[in-house]
Write an enzyme that holds these catalytic residues in place. Structure first.
Site, short mmCIF file in Angstrom:
data_model
loop_
_atom_site.label_atom_id
_atom_site.label_comp_id
_atom_site.label_asym_id
_atom_site.label_seq_id
_atom_site.Cartn_x
_atom_site.Cartn_y
_atom_site.Cartn_z
N LYS A 15 39.83 50.48 32.18
CA LYS A 15 40.04 49.50 31.10
C LYS A 15 38.70 49.13 30.44
O LYS A 15 38.59 49.09 29.22
CB LYS A 15 40.71 48.22 31.64
CG LYS A 15 42.08 48.44 32.25
CD LYS A 15 42.71 47.14 32.71
CE LYS A 15 41.94 46.42 33.80
NZ LYS A 15 41.78 47.17 35.07
N ARG A 90 46.85 38.50 33.10
CA ARG A 90 47.12 39.20 34.36
C ARG A 90 48.28 38.60 35.12
O ARG A 90 48.61 39.08 36.21
CB ARG A 90 45.88 39.08 35.22
CG ARG A 90 45.25 40.38 35.63
CD ARG A 90 43.88 40.01 36.11
NE ARG A 90 43.31 40.96 36.98
CZ ARG A 90 42.22 41.67 36.67
NH1 ARG A 90 41.66 41.56 35.48
NH2 ARG A 90 41.70 42.45 37.54
N ARG A 129 31.68 53.91 41.36
CA ARG A 129 31.21 53.15 40.19
C ARG A 129 29.85 52.48 40.43
O ARG A 129 29.61 51.90 41.48
CB ARG A 129 32.24 52.06 39.84
CG ARG A 129 31.71 51.06 38.81
CD ARG A 129 32.75 50.19 38.22
NE ARG A 129 33.57 49.52 39.20
CZ ARG A 129 34.75 48.96 38.93
NH1 ARG A 129 35.21 49.01 37.70
NH2 ARG A 129 35.42 48.36 39.86
N ARG A 162 29.49 46.74 42.84
CA ARG A 162 30.10 45.41 42.87
C ARG A 162 30.54 45.03 44.28
O ARG A 162 31.06 45.86 45.02
CB ARG A 162 31.32 45.38 41.92
CG ARG A 162 30.94 45.09 40.50
CD ARG A 162 32.03 45.33 39.49
NE ARG A 162 33.35 44.86 39.87
CZ ARG A 162 34.43 44.99 39.11
NH1 ARG A 162 34.33 45.58 37.91
NH2 ARG A 162 35.60 44.55 39.50
N ARG A 173 43.01 44.17 45.94
CA ARG A 173 43.12 44.05 44.48
C ARG A 173 44.31 44.85 43.96
O ARG A 173 45.01 44.40 43.05
CB ARG A 173 41.81 44.53 43.82
CG ARG A 173 40.71 43.49 43.89
CD ARG A 173 39.34 44.08 43.61
NE ARG A 173 39.23 44.69 42.32
CZ ARG A 173 38.25 45.54 41.99
NH1 ARG A 173 37.32 45.86 42.86
NH2 ARG A 173 38.20 46.05 40.78
P1 AP5 Z 1 36.19 50.93 34.70
O1 AP5 Z 1 36.19 51.19 33.23
O2 AP5 Z 1 35.14 50.06 35.27
O3 AP5 Z 1 37.64 50.47 35.19
P2 AP5 Z 1 38.38 49.06 35.05
O4 AP5 Z 1 39.84 49.33 34.85
O5 AP5 Z 1 37.70 48.20 34.04
O6 AP5 Z 1 38.15 48.56 36.53
P3 AP5 Z 1 37.86 47.11 37.15
O7 AP5 Z 1 37.72 47.36 38.61
O8 AP5 Z 1 36.72 46.43 36.44
O9 AP5 Z 1 39.18 46.39 36.83
P4 AP5 Z 1 39.72 45.14 37.51
O10 AP5 Z 1 40.82 44.80 36.60
O11 AP5 Z 1 40.08 45.25 38.93
O12 AP5 Z 1 38.45 44.19 37.58
P5 AP5 Z 1 37.93 43.00 36.66
O13 AP5 Z 1 36.50 43.18 36.49
O14 AP5 Z 1 38.80 42.82 35.46
O15 AP5 Z 1 36.16 52.39 35.40
C1 AP5 Z 1 36.08 52.51 36.82
C2 AP5 Z 1 35.18 53.71 37.18
O16 AP5 Z 1 35.80 54.93 36.75
C3 AP5 Z 1 33.81 53.71 36.49
O17 AP5 Z 1 32.85 54.23 37.37
C4 AP5 Z 1 33.98 54.62 35.27
O18 AP5 Z 1 32.76 55.25 34.91
C5 AP5 Z 1 35.00 55.62 35.80
N1 AP5 Z 1 35.95 56.09 34.78
C6 AP5 Z 1 36.56 55.35 33.82
N2 AP5 Z 1 37.41 56.11 33.12
C7 AP5 Z 1 37.34 57.36 33.67
C8 AP5 Z 1 38.00 58.60 33.37
N3 AP5 Z 1 38.93 58.69 32.39
N4 AP5 Z 1 37.70 59.69 34.13
C9 AP5 Z 1 36.79 59.59 35.15
N5 AP5 Z 1 36.12 58.44 35.46
C10 AP5 Z 1 36.40 57.35 34.72
O19 AP5 Z 1 38.25 41.75 37.61
C11 AP5 Z 1 37.52 41.53 38.79
C12 AP5 Z 1 38.08 40.30 39.50
O20 AP5 Z 1 37.93 39.14 38.65
C13 AP5 Z 1 39.57 40.35 39.81
O21 AP5 Z 1 39.85 41.00 41.04
C14 AP5 Z 1 39.91 38.85 39.88
O22 AP5 Z 1 39.49 38.29 41.09
C15 AP5 Z 1 39.06 38.27 38.76
N6 AP5 Z 1 39.79 38.26 37.48
C16 AP5 Z 1 39.51 39.01 36.38
N7 AP5 Z 1 40.38 38.75 35.41
C17 AP5 Z 1 41.24 37.82 35.89
C18 AP5 Z 1 42.38 37.16 35.35
N8 AP5 Z 1 42.83 37.42 34.11
N9 AP5 Z 1 43.02 36.27 36.14
C19 AP5 Z 1 42.58 35.97 37.39
N10 AP5 Z 1 41.51 36.58 37.96
C20 AP5 Z 1 40.85 37.50 37.22
#
Ligand code: AP5
Length: 216
Positions: A15, A90, A129, A162, A173
């Site tokens: 994402k 979410r 990552r 991270r 998660r």
């Molecule tokens: P990346 O682009 O980083 O993936 P992502 O979907 O953004 O992954 P996240 O782990 O950041 O998502 P998340 O939703 O769990 O975490 P968030 O930070 O929002 O890609 C991942 C890896 O793959 C990278 O190394 C990239 O280079 C590689 N890659 C990407 N695309 C690729 C492809 N097509 N092919 C090959 N490789 C590829 O949230 C973190 C925490 O914050 C949550 O757990 C929660 O505690 C809190 N939080 C965040 N938002 C909320 C909310 N709305 N409500 C409550 N708590 C929240």
């Protein structure tokens, strides 16, 4: 009317990677709830200290805290034309709150791309990552390595892994995603705005599919 695109999908599906590309292509702001929390944690704000208790365990930060943070972010001038929402909403409560906020901002959701990939792909992506300390640019040791190991190509800052990317936290998660976020898939499907994107393809191909899906 301001245009908002909601990116849905499990942890590690890409994402953040896609949101950055799409935001640049569409000249819209990129709002990542995860990045906003990490920024607050880094700056040791009250919100950051509170959020960390949940993030480190792989749980969601409570809705009221998250909604307040996003409302404040949406009020900034760079969101006037709209934004790519990455990681928010979410939960159903957050989705309802977003509807209300957008009504206040004279905005509307134009598309909800839902990026999918099997669990083993997610675990492999999260495990490899590396994230830039300064601005959150994302790399992968195999699929998108930085030119110099441990250093961000864009701003030269240090790359780190991270805290919530440990295997046991990732399992949590994914479980939380299945329990609390999957209901949004049906919610947005009913609006006719959901479009499924195969996230297993390489970054450039996912990006191409995404751009054509949101342009329809
Ligand atoms: P990346 O682009 O980083 O993936 P992502 O979907 O953004 O992954 P996240 O782990 O950041 O998502 P998340 O939703 O769990 O975490 P968030 O930070 O929002 O890609 C991942 C890896 O793959 C990278 O190394 C990239 O280079 C590689 N890659 C990407 N695309 C690729 C492809 N097509 N092919 C090959 N490789 C590829 O949230 C973190 C925490 O914050 C949550 O757990 C929660 O505690 C809190 N939080 C965040 N938002 C909320 C909310 N709305 N409500 C409550 N708590 C929240």
């Amino acid at each position: 009317m301001a245009t908002f695109i909601v990116l849905l999908g499990p942890p590690g599906v890409g994402k953040g990677t896609q949101a950055r590309i799409l935001a640049e292509a569409k000249k819209l702001a990129h709002i990542s709830s995860g990045d906003l929390f990490r920024e607050n944690i880094k700056n040791k704000t009250e919100l950051g200290n509170h959020a960390r208790e949940f993030i480190d365990k792989g749980e969601l930060v409570p809705d009221d805290v998250t909604i307040g943070m996003i409302r404040e972010r949406l009020n900034r001038p760079d969101c006037k034309a709209g934004a790519i929402l990455d990681g928010f909403p979410r939960t159903p409560v957050q989705a309802m709150a977003l509807e209300k906020m957008l009504a206040d901002f004279n905005g509307q959701i134009s598309a909800v791309p839902y990026i999918t990939a099997p669990e083993e792909v997610l675990v492999g992506r999260i495990g490899g990552r590396w994230t830039c300390r300064l601005h959150g640019h994302v790399y992968h040791q195999m699929f998108n390595p930085p030119m110099k190991a441990g250093v961000c190509d864009i701003d030269d800052s240090e790359l780190y892994q991270r805290e919530d990317d440990k295997v046991e936290t990732v399992t949590m998660r994914i479980r939380v995603y299945l329990e609390q976020t999957i209901p949004l898939v049906e919610y947005y499907r009913k609006t006719g705005k959901l479009v499924e994107i195969d996230g297993t393809k390489p970054v450039e191909l996912v990006s191409k599919d995404l751009c054509s899906a949101v342009s329809k």
